[in-house]
Design a protein around this motif. Sequence first.
Motif, PDB file in Angstrom:
ATOM      1  N   LYS A 179      -4.635  17.949  23.337  1.00 33.06           N
ATOM      2  CA  LYS A 179      -3.996  17.096  22.349  1.00 33.06           C
ATOM      3  C   LYS A 179      -4.283  17.562  20.932  1.00 33.06           C
ATOM      4  O   LYS A 179      -5.342  18.141  20.650  1.00 33.06           O
ATOM      5  CB  LYS A 179      -4.466  15.649  22.504  1.00 33.06           C
ATOM      6  CG  LYS A 179      -4.287  15.069  23.908  1.00 33.06           C
ATOM      7  CD  LYS A 179      -2.861  14.679  24.177  1.00 33.06           C
ATOM      8  CE  LYS A 179      -2.714  13.951  25.502  1.00 33.06           C
ATOM      9  NZ  LYS A 179      -1.336  13.536  25.783  1.00 33.06           N
ATOM     10  N   ILE A 180      -3.340  17.310  20.044  1.00 35.16           N
ATOM     11  CA  ILE A 180      -3.566  17.563  18.620  1.00 35.16           C
ATOM     12  C   ILE A 180      -4.502  16.499  18.067  1.00 35.16           C
ATOM     13  O   ILE A 180      -5.396  16.780  17.262  1.00 35.16           O
ATOM     14  CB  ILE A 180      -2.235  17.542  17.842  1.00 35.16           C
ATOM     15  CG1 ILE A 180      -1.333  18.678  18.306  1.00 35.16           C
ATOM     16  CG2 ILE A 180      -2.476  17.646  16.338  1.00 35.16           C
ATOM     17  CD1 ILE A 180       0.012  18.686  17.638  1.00 35.16           C
ATOM     18  N   PHE A 181      -4.291  15.262  18.517  1.00 32.09           N
ATOM     19  CA  PHE A 181      -5.117  14.143  18.077  1.00 32.09           C
ATOM     20  C   PHE A 181      -6.080  13.770  19.214  1.00 32.09           C
ATOM     21  O   PHE A 181      -6.020  14.331  20.298  1.00 32.09           O
ATOM     22  CB  PHE A 181      -4.232  12.953  17.710  1.00 32.09           C
ATOM     23  CG  PHE A 181      -3.121  13.291  16.746  1.00 32.09           C
ATOM     24  CD1 PHE A 181      -3.403  13.559  15.413  1.00 32.09           C
ATOM     25  CD2 PHE A 181      -1.809  13.365  17.174  1.00 32.09           C
ATOM     26  CE1 PHE A 181      -2.389  13.882  14.531  1.00 32.09           C
ATOM     27  CE2 PHE A 181      -0.786  13.687  16.301  1.00 32.09           C
ATOM     28  CZ  PHE A 181      -1.069  13.953  14.970  1.00 32.09           C
ATOM     29  N   GLY A 182      -6.957  12.842  18.986  1.00 34.71           N
ATOM     30  CA  GLY A 182      -7.946  12.436  19.977  1.00 34.71           C
ATOM     31  C   GLY A 182      -7.311  11.759  21.176  1.00 34.71           C
ATOM     32  O   GLY A 182      -6.193  11.225  21.096  1.00 34.71           O
ATOM     33  N   ASP A 183      -8.032  11.753  22.290  1.00 30.46           N
ATOM     34  CA  ASP A 183      -7.531  11.123  23.513  1.00 30.46           C
ATOM     35  C   ASP A 183      -7.380   9.609  23.374  1.00 30.46           C
ATOM     36  O   ASP A 183      -6.668   8.981  24.157  1.00 30.46           O
ATOM     37  CB  ASP A 183      -8.473  11.434  24.685  1.00 30.46           C
ATOM     38  CG  ASP A 183      -8.417  12.900  25.098  1.00 30.46           C
ATOM     39  OD1 ASP A 183      -7.379  13.546  24.831  1.00 30.46           O
ATOM     40  OD2 ASP A 183      -9.397  13.392  25.684  1.00 30.46           O
ATOM     41  N   ASP A 184      -8.041   9.034  22.380  1.00 30.85           N
ATOM     42  CA  ASP A 184      -7.943   7.595  22.163  1.00 30.85           C
ATOM     43  C   ASP A 184      -6.793   7.218  21.231  1.00 30.85           C
ATOM     44  O   ASP A 184      -6.656   6.067  20.817  1.00 30.85           O
ATOM     45  CB  ASP A 184      -9.257   7.048  21.603  1.00 30.85           C
ATOM     46  CG  ASP A 184      -9.634   7.690  20.270  1.00 30.85           C
ATOM     47  OD1 ASP A 184      -9.062   8.753  19.927  1.00 30.85           O
ATOM     48  OD2 ASP A 184     -10.509   7.145  19.570  1.00 30.85           O
TER      49      ASP A 184
END
Length: 367
Positions: A179-184
């Motif tokens: 992911k580019i961003f966090g899994d949350d």
Amino acid sequence: MKIFLLSDINSSHTLKWANSLAEKGVEVHLFGFVDQEVNGLNLKVKLYIEKIPTGIKTQSDGSLKKTYYLKVLPNLLNLIKKVKPDILHAHYASSYGLLGALSAYKPFLLSVWGNDVFDFPRKSFIHKSIIKFVFKRADRIYSTSKIMANEISHYTKKNIGIIPFGIDINQFKPFKQKKIFGDDTVVLGCVKSLSYKYGIEYLLDAFAIIKEKIKDKKIKLLIVGDGTLKNHLIERSRKLKIDDEVLFYGAVPHSKVPEIYNMIDIAVFPSVWESFGVSNLEAAACEVPQVASDIGGFKEIIKDGVTGFLVETKNPELIAEKVIDLIYDNDLRKKIGKSARQYVIEHFDWNRNVDQMIEEYYKVMRR
């Protein structure tokens, strides 16, 4: 079988058709205009190019001046005479379709793409006459959707064959992707050209509403693509005070699009007009639930409430409402995503679409 294609060589759609036909044993000859290096073409495809001289593009939309087709026509006629194809097949009625019509070669097949019938003939009486001429010369005309076939029928009484521009379900599928961003983080996304037609400004407005209403979750917006409205859209995100939450990723090669969709949790397509919706099918094949405008070809490829949600166009509030429902209901996201992929497999499998086109070639040759 020997097929001579006239089409935009730099288009991923053209490459997909030419490569797929060649892989199925068709002898493919491809002619087109280029102003940059050609990449991604199967080595089995025999390529013939015409370099675009400086100054022959129109300033309004980047298309070629119609008089240029008359200049290259002798070269094309010589090539056709040399190749002696079983079928001449042009893609895009107002450009390569015109060239095919002027060649007077038979049998001549034509595939309409969208703007060539929805926009071009409405510009003037001359433009309308050109389209009618091309349709008159074509032995068979093909559309990717029912709504586009209906538009074509305004200019010809011929039967229109419908062959969807489907998806390679082995390329576009769900898989683990960094992911580019966090899994949350819940990632909303759109893979489209940044032009007025695709309504990205309404997506930004909807995202601002979503951020205002949801404070307990991390949400980001990923916009993939490039175009004339890029700077305007970036400035709009600043005015909406969401620029820190929006990533304008830029354009990516088509081969990288499956990776992008596997980074997205919810896809949003707020187009103001669409003749079909290839991007929607790509998202669906990757099991990404989507919210899209209730317009044009979208209504033929999205079952509202089953494989995605359809909302009134130019309505950020309704977009936000449906997206928020999906954000808070992970089970619903999974259910719609799986239904969407199954629908693509059943109705828009690219391999089946290519077989349909080849069968059409055989029918024409038998006649």
